[in-house]
Design a protein around this motif. Structure first.
Motif, PDB file in Angstrom:
ATOM      1  N   GLN A 107       0.831  -1.208   0.000  1.00 20.17           N
ATOM      2  CA  GLN A 107       0.000   0.000   0.000  1.00 20.17           C
ATOM      3  C   GLN A 107       0.865   1.258   0.000  1.00 20.17           C
ATOM      4  O   GLN A 107       0.598   2.231  -0.714  1.00 20.17           O
ATOM      5  N   ARG A 147       1.022   4.147  -2.946  1.00 19.88           N
ATOM      6  CA  ARG A 147       0.788   5.574  -2.706  1.00 19.88           C
ATOM      7  C   ARG A 147       1.976   6.417  -3.154  1.00 19.88           C
ATOM      8  O   ARG A 147       1.809   7.556  -3.588  1.00 19.88           O
ATOM      9  N   GLY A 169      -0.030   8.390  -5.531  1.00 19.61           N
ATOM     10  CA  GLY A 169      -0.542   9.449  -4.675  1.00 19.61           C
ATOM     11  C   GLY A 169      -1.133   8.915  -3.379  1.00 19.61           C
ATOM     12  O   GLY A 169      -1.443   7.732  -3.249  1.00 19.61           O
ATOM     13  N   ASN A 170      -1.291   9.798  -2.417  1.00 19.42           N
ATOM     14  CA  ASN A 170      -1.721   9.397  -1.074  1.00 19.42           C
ATOM     15  C   ASN A 170      -3.139   8.841  -1.006  1.00 19.42           C
ATOM     16  O   ASN A 170      -3.502   8.192  -0.025  1.00 19.42           O
ATOM     17  N   HIS A 171      -3.944   9.094  -2.018  1.00 20.27           N
ATOM     18  CA  HIS A 171      -5.328   8.617  -1.975  1.00 20.27           C
ATOM     19  C   HIS A 171      -5.495   7.249  -2.655  1.00 20.27           C
ATOM     20  O   HIS A 171      -6.599   6.712  -2.669  1.00 20.27           O
ATOM     21  N   ALA A 172      -4.414   6.712  -3.185  1.00 20.87           N
ATOM     22  CA  ALA A 172      -4.501   5.416  -3.865  1.00 20.87           C
ATOM     23  C   ALA A 172      -4.754   4.296  -2.867  1.00 20.87           C
ATOM     24  O   ALA A 172      -4.176   4.270  -1.778  1.00 20.87           O
ATOM     25  N   LEU A 173      -5.651   3.399  -3.219  1.00 22.36           N
ATOM     26  CA  LEU A 173      -5.975   2.249  -2.373  1.00 22.36           C
ATOM     27  C   LEU A 173      -5.612   0.960  -3.095  1.00 22.36           C
ATOM     28  O   LEU A 173      -5.922   0.788  -4.282  1.00 22.36           O
TER      29      LEU A 173
END
Length: 304
Positions: A188, A192, A196-200
């Motif tokens: 994870q 990210r 990017g930080n919102h990637a799941l």
């Protein structure tokens, strides 16, 4: 003339050996393009062994007889650890033993400082130096795993290659650069860092690569590196091999157009750009290529 950004093709690229551009070779290839057989283009290329197929491809691209020597060296390395792999019957035991022998005893490793070097992606060089990028190291490891009947799959995780052992709840992911386990949390974090930080993290990020996709990725990485180092005639041969798997892929044909343009094969470059424009009218680069086609239309091919 518009410059070509090889880094736009892939995030994981590597290469660097002295390669001369042979424009006479390009002219002969130009004639072959004109005689291209559409029926052959529609055939599906099946890859039985990624290691052997890629070594053969590199031999064709570089015109250096390297396949036989590389296989002999691989067999020699396998012999070094053959005895130490005996006696293990459980899958987890075989996995752990092979990981230990591959990374600790044989000393295969990834060095990020060398990830943009030729020797880090060319498999015969990786076998000799025991150093490479995750994709090349993972490819070599999987060759060893097949010999010792260790169940492992290659995963084209975003940004890098990952090894997966087991299935379902027993799945274990390993970084081919160092043989260390990658927990889902680590995966994870890696995701990210790339998206990017919102990637799941989802199952789509962990899809298994079949032999054809694995081989294709190796060629794409090699192509991008060759272009980056301006080895255009070699990169053109690489694209020819890619198009055997994806004969109508517009982005590969676009890249071929850039290479032909760099090598002053303007008519063929214009045809490739026109095909891309037709297939991908909404791509941001299409407008630029339209201008390129107009410019190429008023120039003549260089005669070598």
């Amino acid at each position: 003339m518009m410059g070509f950004d090889a880094n736009s093709a892939l995030s994981e690229i590597e290469l660097a050996d002295d390669v001369a551009v042979d424009n006479n070779d390009i002219n002969s290839q130009s004639e072959e393009f004109d005689e291209y057989d559409d029926e052959l283009a529609e055939e599906v290329l099946m890859i039985d062994n990624v290691m052997l197929a890629t070594l053969s491809a590199i031999e064709m691209i570089t015109e250096k007889p390297l396949l036989e020597e590389a296989i002999i060296e691989l067999d020699g390395l396998i012999e070094l650890i053959e005895v130490d792999m005996q006696g293990f019957t459980r899958e987890v035991e075989k996995r752990d033993q092979l990981l230990y022998l591959f990374y600790q005893q044989l000393g295969f490793a990834g060095n990020w400082r060398k990830w943009l070097e030729l020797d880090s992606i060319l498999l015969h060089k990786v076998i000799s130096s025991r150093n490479g990028v995750p994709l090349s190291l993972g490819t070599v490891f999987m060759y060893f795993a097949e010999h010792f009947a260790v169940d492992v799959k290659g995963i084209l995780f975003p940004g890098q290659f990952v090894l997966r052992f087991g299935h379902g709840k027993d799945e274990t992911y390993v970084d081919p650069a160092d043989g260390q386990v990658l927990t889902r949390h680590k995966l994870q974090v890696l995701l990210r860092g790339i998206e990017g930080n919102h990637a799941l993290l989802t199952d789509d990020d962990l899809l298994e690569a079949n032999n054809e996709i694995h081989y294709l990725r190796l060629l794409q990485v090699l192509k991008a590196a060759l272009i980056r180092d301006e080895h255009f005639s070699y990169a053109l041969r690489c694209i020819d091999l890619i198009l055997e798997l994806e004969p109508d892929e517009p982005y590969e044909i676009r890249d071929r157009g850039f290479l032909l343009q760099q090598l002053d094969c303007k008519k063929l470059a214009s045809e490739d750009f026109a095909y891309f424009i037709e297939q991908c009218p909404d791509d941001p680069i299409t407008r630029v290529l339209e201008a390129q086609v107009e410019e190429l239309a008023v120039t003549n091919d260089t005669i070598h």
